[in-house]
Design a protein around this motif. Structure first.
Motif, PDB file in Angstrom:
ATOM      1  N   ILE A  91      15.584 -30.495 -29.446  1.00 41.08           N
ATOM      2  CA  ILE A  91      15.180 -31.591 -28.520  1.00 41.08           C
ATOM      3  C   ILE A  91      16.444 -31.800 -27.381  1.00 41.08           C
ATOM      4  O   ILE A  91      16.101 -31.975 -26.441  1.00 41.08           O
ATOM      5  N   VAL A  92      17.629 -31.405 -27.623  1.00 42.22           N
ATOM      6  CA  VAL A  92      18.673 -31.782 -26.720  1.00 42.22           C
ATOM      7  C   VAL A  92      18.431 -30.852 -25.300  1.00 42.22           C
ATOM      8  O   VAL A  92      18.563 -31.321 -24.305  1.00 42.22           O
ATOM      9  N   PRO A 101       6.173 -36.983 -31.079  1.00 44.88           N
ATOM     10  CA  PRO A 101       6.540 -37.963 -30.156  1.00 44.88           C
ATOM     11  C   PRO A 101       7.498 -38.088 -29.355  1.00 44.88           C
ATOM     12  O   PRO A 101       7.340 -38.346 -27.953  1.00 44.88           O
ATOM     13  N   ILE A 102       8.721 -37.369 -30.011  1.00 43.45           N
ATOM     14  CA  ILE A 102       9.958 -37.369 -28.892  1.00 43.45           C
ATOM     15  C   ILE A 102       9.576 -36.235 -28.117  1.00 43.45           C
ATOM     16  O   ILE A 102      10.077 -36.455 -26.849  1.00 43.45           O
ATOM     17  N   THR A 103       9.384 -35.155 -28.224  1.00 42.99           N
ATOM     18  CA  THR A 103       8.846 -34.206 -27.562  1.00 42.99           C
ATOM     19  C   THR A 103       7.841 -34.674 -26.121  1.00 42.99           C
ATOM     20  O   THR A 103       8.102 -34.217 -25.342  1.00 42.99           O
ATOM     21  N   HIS A 134      18.786 -40.912 -19.639  1.00 41.19           N
ATOM     22  CA  HIS A 134      17.647 -41.428 -19.241  1.00 41.19           C
ATOM     23  C   HIS A 134      16.580 -41.495 -20.505  1.00 41.19           C
ATOM     24  O   HIS A 134      15.945 -42.209 -20.871  1.00 41.19           O
ATOM     25  N   THR A 135      16.589 -39.941 -20.767  1.00 38.20           N
ATOM     26  CA  THR A 135      15.594 -39.625 -21.867  1.00 38.20           C
ATOM     27  C   THR A 135      16.184 -40.462 -22.969  1.00 38.20           C
ATOM     28  O   THR A 135      15.111 -40.757 -24.101  1.00 38.20           O
ATOM     29  N   MET A 136      17.361 -40.300 -23.575  1.00 37.63           N
ATOM     30  CA  MET A 136      17.993 -40.778 -24.848  1.00 37.63           C
ATOM     31  C   MET A 136      17.533 -42.046 -24.735  1.00 37.63           C
ATOM     32  O   MET A 136      17.216 -42.607 -25.860  1.00 37.63           O
ATOM     33  N   ARG A 137      17.728 -42.982 -23.744  1.00 32.40           N
ATOM     34  CA  ARG A 137      17.597 -44.434 -23.585  1.00 32.40           C
ATOM     35  C   ARG A 137      15.993 -44.736 -24.247  1.00 32.40           C
ATOM     36  O   ARG A 137      15.776 -45.646 -24.928  1.00 32.40           O
ATOM     37  N   ASN A 138      15.402 -43.979 -23.525  1.00 33.56           N
ATOM     38  CA  ASN A 138      13.784 -44.129 -23.721  1.00 33.56           C
ATOM     39  C   ASN A 138      13.670 -43.791 -25.263  1.00 33.56           C
ATOM     40  O   ASN A 138      12.679 -44.489 -25.960  1.00 33.56           O
ATOM     41  N   ILE A 139      14.199 -42.623 -25.931  1.00 33.87           N
ATOM     42  CA  ILE A 139      13.708 -42.395 -27.149  1.00 33.87           C
ATOM     43  C   ILE A 139      14.411 -43.344 -28.226  1.00 33.87           C
ATOM     44  O   ILE A 139      13.767 -43.641 -29.340  1.00 33.87           O
TER      45      ILE A 139
END
Length: 217
Positions: free
Chosen positions: A61-62, A110-112, A132-137
């Motif tokens: 994912i990273v 769902p993370i993808t 920003h993506t990490m905050r939403n996840i």
């Protein structure tokens, strides 16, 4: 009278399983731990399997989130720390099951989906996109965990589990693993000197555990 009998039967069916010190056909229960030698071997087996999950999930994912090696290392460190804390909590205060609490592949889909959202694709700076993506996840995981906590405290999941059987759970887990095959297996080719020995060692550990346990007994 029939309605009363049906109600009594329903109440008996919904009654939780009584707590027992030792279950039938179970070698080790909560109050009967294995010997130290076998416990160390089983713990090392859990560690090897869990380490693969902890490293593989960030490796998948990273890069999609725009992160590099530094961000991947931070995510792996975070997973290792939270895995240790959760394992200690469930060992002393939770279900006390002999397992390591690690990352779950159930959240990868769902993370993808979150990672591939259009609102993140417009961000050109990789580090900004990763942040920003990490905050939403993280927010999505917090909300989903609250939902799971409610299911556990209200006892709703207990009623759902009764409808499931190994015939329904095993194909689900198998299909989930096969669906992630195309993501995880190519990563072994990028670092074959580490991936191939770990893969072989994991297969040997999982297949030979019963034989080793039999010899130790």
């Amino acid at each position: 009278m029939s309605n009363g009998n049906n109600g009594a039967k329903m109440a008996e069916e919904l009654h939780p399983h009584p707590v027992m010190e030792q279950l039938n056909n179970v070698q080790y229960c909560i109050n009967s731990p294995p010997p130290w030698g076998e416990a160390l071997f089983l713990g090392f087996q859990h560690y090897i399997l869990n380490l693969g999950n902890i490293v593989l999930i960030p490796s998948i994912i990273v890069p999609q989130m725009g992160g590099g090696k530094d961000e991947k290392a931070k995510v792996v460190q975070t997973l290792l720390f939270t895995s240790g804390v959760n394992t200690l909590l469930q060992s002393f205060f939770g279900t006390r099951l002999p397992l390591v609490v690690g990352g779950s592949y159930a959240y990868l889909i769902p993370i993808t989906t979150i990672i591939q959202a259009n609102r993140f694709s417009v961000l050109q700076n990789p580090k900004l996109r990763f942040m920003h993506t990490m905050r939403n996840i993280q927010g999505a995981l917090i909300v989903s965990s609250c939902f799971q906590i409610l299911l556990g405290f209200l006892g709703l999941w207990r009623n759902v589990v009764r409808l499931l059987s190994p015939l329904s759970v095993a194909p689900l887990i198998t299909l989930t693993g096969l669906g992630l095959y195309y993501l995880g297996f190519p990563l072994i080719a990028e670092c074959a000197e580490v991936g191939v020995p770990q893969l072989i060692f994991m297969v040997v550990i999982t297949q030979a555990s019963n034989v080793i346990q039999f010899l130790m007994n």
